[in-house]
Design a protein around this motif. Structure first.
Motif, PDB file in Angstrom:
ATOM      1  N   THR A 139      -2.361   0.503   0.499  1.00 35.37           N
ATOM      2  CA  THR A 139      -1.160   1.234   0.091  1.00 35.37           C
ATOM      3  C   THR A 139      -1.478   2.357  -0.886  1.00 35.37           C
ATOM      4  O   THR A 139      -0.915   3.458  -0.776  1.00 35.37           O
ATOM      5  N   SER A 169       6.694   0.747  -1.721  1.00 35.75           N
ATOM      6  CA  SER A 169       5.423   0.477  -1.025  1.00 35.75           C
ATOM      7  C   SER A 169       4.544  -0.467  -1.836  1.00 35.75           C
ATOM      8  O   SER A 169       3.958  -1.418  -1.296  1.00 35.75           O
ATOM      9  N   THR A 175       1.398  -1.174   3.441  1.00 30.64           N
ATOM     10  CA  THR A 175       2.492  -0.203   3.508  1.00 30.64           C
ATOM     11  C   THR A 175       2.002   1.201   3.192  1.00 30.64           C
ATOM     12  O   THR A 175       1.349   1.427   2.168  1.00 30.64           O
TER      13      THR A 175
END
Length: 279
Positions: free
Chosen positions: A132, A163, A173
Motif C-alpha cells: 500500500t 488504504s 490496497t
C-alpha cells in the motif's frame, strides 16, 4: 466515584499493547458528550513490580479501572486495591473468556499477547502495508493488478488513510487520484482481479476539507480551482461519470469516518469474494 468538574480518570491496564482496552473504552466514553475521560494507559504490565507503579497512580487519581490481565495474581491484587479505595474495576476479556470456556468445554491457554504472535496473518498485514505504501497516490500503476482493492477518487476523499487502514487489516490496497484533464492509467482501465471502489463526497464537503488543508499548509490561494465551487462540482461529476463507465463500486464518504469507510469497503470486498467462490 463522582467526576471532578467535567472530567474523570480512566485507568487502562493491559499485559499486552492495550489496543483492545483503548478501543473499547473510547467507544463507550464517546457516548458521554458532557464529560471527558483522562486516560491513563499502562501497557505490558506483567510483573508485580510493574503493577505496583500502576496501583500507586490509581490511588493518586481514582477513577474507573478497566483491564485485560491474564495472570491471576495480578488480577487479584488489582481488584483488591480497587475495592479498598472504593472504585469500580472490570476485566474486559474476562466475561468473554468465561463464555468461550463454557461453550467449548476447555480452559484457555493463558498466553499473554497471543493475538500479536508473529504468524502468517501478521506477515500478511506487513506485506499489505508495504504494498500500500508503494502504491499510494497513483504510484507504480504497473502493479495495480496485484492489489486486492484499488481506491479511486478526486482529491481529499480520504483515499490514503483508508488504504492504510485496510492494509492494516491485511488487504493489499492501492489508490489512484482522478483528475479532470489527466488521462487514466491504462492499467486501471484493464483491471480484472482487484475490486475498484470509487470514493465520492459532496462538493461542499470537499471544499471544506480542501480549505482546511490549504490553511494548514499556509497556502494563499483563495480563488484557486482547487476550492472553486463550480470546478469542484465538475470534478465530482467527472468521477461519477468514470465510475459508471467502468462499473466501479461507488461509496459516498461525505459523512463517514475513515473507520466507517474502510468497513464499507471491506464489506464490498467480502461480498465480492463470496460471489466469486459461488460462481
Amino acid at each position: 466515584m463522582p467526576t471532578t468538574g467535567n472530567y474523570f480518570h480512566l485507568h487502562l491496564v493491559s499485559d499486552s499493547t492495550g489496543e483492545t482496552l483503548i478501543t473499547v473504552a473510547r467507544a463507550v466514553a464517546a457516548q458521554y458528550a458532557n464529560v471527558t475521560a483522562v486516560e491513563h494507559v499502562y501497557p505490558l504490565v506483567r510483573s508485580q513490580k510493574q503493577l505496583d507503579r500502576v496501583l500507586d497512580e490509581i490511588e493518586e487519581a481514582p477513577g474507573i479501572v478497566l483491564f485485560t490481565l491474564l495472570e491471576k495474581d495480578l488480577v487479584g491484587r488489582l481488584e483488591a486495591k480497587c475495592r479498598d479505595i472504593n472504585i469500580p474495576s472490570l476485566s474486559i476479556i474476562g466475561p468473554v473468556m468465561q463464555l468461550f470456556e463454557a461453550y467449548l468445554g476447555a480452559a484457555t491457554t493463558g498466553r499473554v499477547g497471543a493475538q500479536h504472535v508473529l504468524n502468517a496473518e501478521y506477515f500478511k498485514r506487513i506485506d499489505a502495508l508495504n504494498y500500500t505504501m508503494m502504491h499510494d497516490d497513483g504510484q507504480h500503476v504497473e502493479g495495480l493488478e496485484e492489489a486486492d482493492v484499488v481506491l479511486v477518487g478526486v482529491s481529499r476523499t480520504s483515499k490514503t488513510p483508508t488504504s492504510i487502514y485496510l492494509a492494516n487489516r491485511g488487504v493489499r490496497t492501492a489508490n489512484v487520484p482522478l483528475v479532470p484533464g489527466i488521462p487514466l492509467p491504462h492499467q486501471l482501465e484493464a483491471l480484472k482481479k482487484p475490486l475498484v471502489v470509487s470514493l465520492h463526497a459532496t462538493p461542499e464537503r470537499l471544499i471544506q476539507v480542501r480549505q482546511n488543508r490549504l490553511l494548514s499548509m499556509g497556502a494563499d490561494t483563495p480563488n484557486d480551482d482547487y476550492i472553486d465551487r463550480q470546478a469542484v462540482a465538475d470534478e465530482v461529476a467527472y468521477a461519477r461519470k468514470l465510475s459508471a463507465k467502468f462499473s466501479w463500486a461507488q461509496l459516498d464518504v461525505t459523512r463517514r469516518s475513515i473507520e466507517e469507510t474502510a468497513a464499507a469497503v471491506l464489506k464490498l470486498f467480502t461480498d465480492r469474494q463470496r460471489q466469486r467462490l459461488a460462481e
